[in-house]
Design a protein around this motif. Structure first.
Motif, short mmCIF file in Angstrom:
data_model
loop_
_atom_site.label_atom_id
_atom_site.label_comp_id
_atom_site.label_asym_id
_atom_site.label_seq_id
_atom_site.Cartn_x
_atom_site.Cartn_y
_atom_site.Cartn_z
N THR A 14 10.37 -2.85 33.20
CA THR A 14 10.51 -3.36 31.84
C THR A 14 10.74 -4.86 31.88
O THR A 14 11.58 -5.35 32.63
N ILE A 15 9.96 -5.56 31.06
CA ILE A 15 10.11 -7.01 30.90
C ILE A 15 10.98 -7.23 29.67
O ILE A 15 10.73 -6.65 28.62
N THR A 16 11.99 -8.08 29.82
CA THR A 16 12.94 -8.26 28.71
C THR A 16 12.63 -9.49 27.85
O THR A 16 13.32 -9.73 26.87
N SER A 34 -5.34 -9.42 28.20
CA SER A 34 -4.79 -10.65 28.77
C SER A 34 -3.44 -10.37 29.43
O SER A 34 -3.15 -10.90 30.51
N THR A 35 -2.63 -9.52 28.82
CA THR A 35 -1.32 -9.20 29.40
C THR A 35 -1.50 -8.41 30.70
O THR A 35 -0.78 -8.63 31.67
N GLU A 36 -2.49 -7.51 30.72
CA GLU A 36 -2.76 -6.77 31.96
C GLU A 36 -3.18 -7.71 33.08
O GLU A 36 -2.72 -7.58 34.21
N ARG A 40 -1.22 -8.17 36.67
CA ARG A 40 -1.88 -8.03 37.99
C ARG A 40 -1.73 -9.31 38.80
O ARG A 40 -1.54 -9.26 40.02
N HIS A 41 -1.79 -10.45 38.13
CA HIS A 41 -1.63 -11.75 38.79
C HIS A 41 -0.26 -11.83 39.47
O HIS A 41 -0.12 -12.47 40.51
N TYR A 42 0.75 -11.21 38.88
CA TYR A 42 2.09 -11.23 39.47
C TYR A 42 2.34 -10.07 40.43
O TYR A 42 2.99 -10.23 41.46
N GLY A 110 7.45 -13.82 38.01
CA GLY A 110 6.84 -15.04 37.47
C GLY A 110 7.79 -15.63 36.45
O GLY A 110 8.98 -15.80 36.71
N HIS A 111 7.29 -15.91 35.24
CA HIS A 111 8.16 -16.48 34.21
C HIS A 111 8.78 -15.39 33.33
O HIS A 111 9.40 -15.69 32.32
N TYR A 112 8.61 -14.15 33.74
CA TYR A 112 9.19 -13.04 32.98
C TYR A 112 10.54 -12.63 33.57
O TYR A 112 10.76 -12.75 34.77
#
Length: 123
Positions: A14-16, A34-36, A40-42, A110-112
């Motif tokens: 879960t991303i907060t 785009s979110t997928e 995947r990039h992360y 990442g930035h999440y």
């Protein structure tokens, strides 16, 4: 003899700090796609650096879901790897520990920001 089998495992977290929106529920929406790609990039590089790295063949986000709080978004993915004789066995505990370490104790992707109790590997 047959080649290596492709095996799958689930990855959930879960991303907060990603607000869940209805269009994240729609797999062909621009927002979902785009979110997928970002996930995947992360995720993929982390798994490539893990113990299953040499056998890892990628993850596919199967869905996003609303979290407990307004800014929480749950991520569900199915990841694949080639099962091979040189991979003793898929050890979900080990992969969990490695991902936990690489995300600073399940806090950063990442930035999440991540919900510390939300990471599940094949569980």
């Amino acid at each position: 003899s047959p080649g290596p089998m492709t095996e799958h495992f689930t990855l959930n977290f879960t991303i907060t700090n990603l607000m869940f929106t209805r269009d994240l529920e729609t797999p062909n929406s621009a927002k979902f796609r785009s979110t997928e790609r970002i996930m995947r990039h992360y995720i993929d590089p982390l798994l490539q650096r893990s113990s299953i790295g040499p056998y890892f063949s990628g993850c596919k986000v199967t869905g996003f879901r609303s979290g407990r709080h307004r800014d929480d978004t749950g991520v569900d993915a199915i990841c694949s790897y080639q099962d091979s004789a040189s991979l003793a066995r898929f050890d979900r505990e080990q992969v969990y520990q490695e991902l936990s370490t690489m995300t600073e104790g399940v806090t950063k992707l990442g930035h999440y920001s991540l919900d510390q109790n939300s990471l599940h590997v094949n569980g």
